[in-house]
Design an enzyme around this catalytic site. Structure first.
Site, PDB file in Angstrom:
ATOM      1  N   PHE A  11      78.371  60.174  22.730  1.00  0.00           N
ATOM      2  CA  PHE A  11      77.422  59.399  23.530  1.00  0.00           C
ATOM      3  C   PHE A  11      78.079  58.836  24.782  1.00  0.00           C
ATOM      4  O   PHE A  11      77.492  58.874  25.867  1.00  0.00           O
ATOM      5  CB  PHE A  11      76.819  58.270  22.685  1.00  0.00           C
ATOM      6  N   LYS A 103      74.697  50.514  18.446  1.00  0.00           N
ATOM      7  CA  LYS A 103      73.527  49.949  17.774  1.00  0.00           C
ATOM      8  C   LYS A 103      73.944  49.522  16.365  1.00  0.00           C
ATOM      9  O   LYS A 103      74.224  50.374  15.524  1.00  0.00           O
ATOM     10  CB  LYS A 103      72.408  50.988  17.703  1.00  0.00           C
ATOM     11  N   GLY A 131      67.716  52.860  22.741  1.00  0.00           N
ATOM     12  CA  GLY A 131      66.483  53.634  22.758  1.00  0.00           C
ATOM     13  C   GLY A 131      66.687  55.037  22.220  1.00  0.00           C
ATOM     14  O   GLY A 131      67.801  55.420  21.843  1.00  0.00           O
ATOM     15  N   ALA A 135      73.058  62.473  22.458  1.00  0.00           N
ATOM     16  CA  ALA A 135      74.074  62.712  23.479  1.00  0.00           C
ATOM     17  C   ALA A 135      73.883  64.062  24.167  1.00  0.00           C
ATOM     18  O   ALA A 135      73.998  64.165  25.394  1.00  0.00           O
ATOM     19  CB  ALA A 135      75.462  62.630  22.841  1.00  0.00           C
ATOM     20  N   LYS A 186      66.824  50.579  13.076  1.00  0.00           N
ATOM     21  CA  LYS A 186      66.310  51.955  12.987  1.00  0.00           C
ATOM     22  C   LYS A 186      67.336  52.863  12.317  1.00  0.00           C
ATOM     23  O   LYS A 186      66.981  53.852  11.669  1.00  0.00           O
ATOM     24  CB  LYS A 186      65.888  52.468  14.358  1.00  0.00           C
ATOM     25  N   ASP A 239      62.950  54.772  19.068  1.00  0.00           N
ATOM     26  CA  ASP A 239      64.205  55.167  18.433  1.00  0.00           C
ATOM     27  C   ASP A 239      63.995  55.469  16.954  1.00  0.00           C
ATOM     28  O   ASP A 239      64.625  56.363  16.381  1.00  0.00           O
ATOM     29  CB  ASP A 239      65.235  54.048  18.602  1.00  0.00           C
ATOM     30  N   THR A 243      65.176  59.074  15.209  1.00  0.00           N
ATOM     31  CA  THR A 243      66.287  59.162  14.262  1.00  0.00           C
ATOM     32  C   THR A 243      65.846  59.385  12.823  1.00  0.00           C
ATOM     33  O   THR A 243      66.646  59.799  11.990  1.00  0.00           O
ATOM     34  CB  THR A 243      67.165  57.896  14.327  1.00  0.00           C
ATOM     35  N   SER A 249      70.486  63.248  14.094  1.00  0.00           N
ATOM     36  CA  SER A 249      70.857  61.868  13.819  1.00  0.00           C
ATOM     37  C   SER A 249      71.908  61.815  12.714  1.00  0.00           C
ATOM     38  O   SER A 249      71.691  62.318  11.602  1.00  0.00           O
ATOM     39  CB  SER A 249      69.618  61.069  13.383  1.00  0.00           C
ATOM     40  N   GLU A 271      76.561  54.159  11.767  1.00  0.00           N
ATOM     41  CA  GLU A 271      76.377  52.736  12.044  1.00  0.00           C
ATOM     42  C   GLU A 271      75.459  52.056  11.031  1.00  0.00           C
ATOM     43  O   GLU A 271      75.637  50.879  10.697  1.00  0.00           O
ATOM     44  CB  GLU A 271      75.796  52.553  13.450  1.00  0.00           C
TER      45      GLU A 271
END
Length: 321
Positions: A11, A103, A131, A135, A186, A239, A243, A249, A271
Site C-alpha cells: 500500500f 487501519k 477507504g 494497492a 471493517k 470499505d 474487504t 483482502s 490488522e
C-alpha cells in the site's frame, strides 16, 4: 510541497507511485537496505507490488533524514507498530502533516491512528487516509476514491489538494473518530465474512454478517461522537463492502483460512486480528454490545471454531432490528 511515504509495503508503494505521477518528487522509505537497493536497481517493488514501474520522480531511500526533510509524511506502517515508530521519532516529526494510512486500533492503548499521532506528536497535524482501496488498483492508476479525515478543516483542504491525483479522488471530512473506527472495524468484519465463506455458510449468511457488522461499527463510533453519515461513506460502508467480498483482502483471506481449517501465511499483516481484541476491550469498558467483534476475537485466539461462532450469533435473543 514535499511528500514522503514511510513503509514500502504494497500500500505504501502504491501511494508513492500514485502521488509521484503528479510531477512532485516523492520519497519512499523502507527499513530494509537490501530492499531499497533492489527497488532502486529494478525501479519496481518486486517483493510487494511486482509489475508496476516506478515513475522517475519516485526516490527510494533507507535514510530517515530524507523523510524528515519533507512537509507531508504518509505513515504506511502497520497499526500495531505505529505507536512505537511515533515514540521513537517524535522530535523529528514535530511540525509536520502526518497522514496515517493504516487501519486499526492500538491493542495496548485502545487509540486509533490519528489519536496516537495527536498524543505522541502534539505539534503536528494529524490526518488519516482511509477507504475502499487495494494497492494494485492504486498503483496501476485505476480509479479509486478515499476519505481524507482531518480535524483541522484548513489543513484538510490543503492535504486534499496535495494528495489527490487524476485517478485518486479524495473526499474530505473532519470526523476523524468516525473515519478511523470505520476503517478499523471493517477489517474485523472482513475476518468474520471470510470465516463464513470458508466454512461454507453461504452468501446469505455473509450478507447478514456485513449488515449486522455495519450496525456494530455505527454503535461503537457513536460512543466516540462519530457521525453516522461518515460510517455510511467511503471510510465505513464503502470499505466494508470491498474487504468483505474480495479475496484481495488479507483480512478476508485470513478469515477464510480459519473457516476452511487451512493454514495462512504468518508473515502477512492482518490488522483485523489485533483490532478485534482491542475493540473487545473497548466494548467491555464502555458496556457496548459488539457480538461479531467478540466472536472474531475468540476465533483469532482459536477458542472456538467457525461453526461454534455462527451458533453463538444465531442463538442470541431475538429482538427488533
Amino acid at each position: 510541497m514535499s511528500i514522503a511515504v514511510i513503509g514500502a509495503g504494497a500500500f505504501g508503494t502504491a501511494l508513492a507511485i500514485a502521488l509521484s505521477t503528479n510531477g512532485d518528487r516523492v520519497a519512499l522509505w523502507a527499513r530494509d537496505a537490501d530492499a531499497v537497493a533492489q527497488m532502486t536497481a529494478s525501479r519496481e517493488n518486486t517483493r510487494r507490488l511486482a509489475g508496476v514501474t516506478f515513475p522517475d520522480s519516485l526516490d527510494v531511500t533507507a535514510r530517515l533524514q530524507d523523510v524528515f526533510a519533507c512537509d507531508v509524511v504518509l505513515l504506511a506502517i502497520p497499526a500495531q507498530t505505529l505507536r512505537g515508530f511515533l515514540e521513537e521519532h517524535r522530535d523529528a516529526l514535530q511540525g509536520k502533516a502526518l497522514v496515517s494510512c493504516c487501519k486499526g486500533i492500538d491493542i495496548e492503548t485502545g487509540h486509533g491512528p490519528t489519536d496516537l499521532i495527536a498524543r505522541i506528536v502534539p505539534n503536528s497535524t494529524p490526518a488519516m487516509l482511509t477507504g475502499p482501496s487495494f494497492a494494485a488498483d492504486i498503483a496501476r492508476g485505476l480509479p479509486t476514491a478515499l476519505t481524507l479525515a482531518c480535524a483541522h478543516e484548513a489543513a484538510g483542504e490543503m492535504l486534499q489538494a496535495v494528495l489527490s491525483t487524476p485517478t485518486l479522488r479524495l473526499y474530505r471530512t473532519t470526523d476523524v473518530a468516525g473515519a478511523q473506527l470505520g476503517g478499523a472495524l471493517k477489517n474485523v468484519m472482513a475476518i468474520a465474512c471470510g470465516a463464513c465463506m470458508g466454512a461454507g455458510f453461504g452468501e446469505s449468511a455473509r450478507a447478514a454478517l456485513m449488515t449486522r457488522g455495519f450496525a456494530e461499527m455505527k454503535r461503537l463510533a457513536a460512543a466516540f461522537d462519530g457521525d453516522p453519515d461518515t460510517l455510511a461513506g467511503l471510510s465505513g460502508f464503502g470499505d466494508l463492502a470491498l474487504t468483505c467480498t474480495s479475496d484481495q483482502s488479507r483480512n478476508y483471506r485470513y478469515g477464510f483460512a480459519i473457516g476452511a481449517g487451512t493454514d495462512f501465511d504468518s508473515t502477512v499483516t492482518v490488522e483485523g486480528a489485533a483490532t478485534a481484541k482491542a475493540v473487545s476491550k473497548l466494548a467491555e469498558k464502555l458496556k457496548i454490545d459488539l457480538p461479531i467483534c467478540a466472536v472474531v476475537t475468540r476465533l483469532v485466539d482459536q477458542e472456538i471454531t467457525a461453526q461454534q461462532a455462527m451458533q453463538l450469533l444465531l442463538s442470541r435473543p431475538l429482538k427488533e432490528e
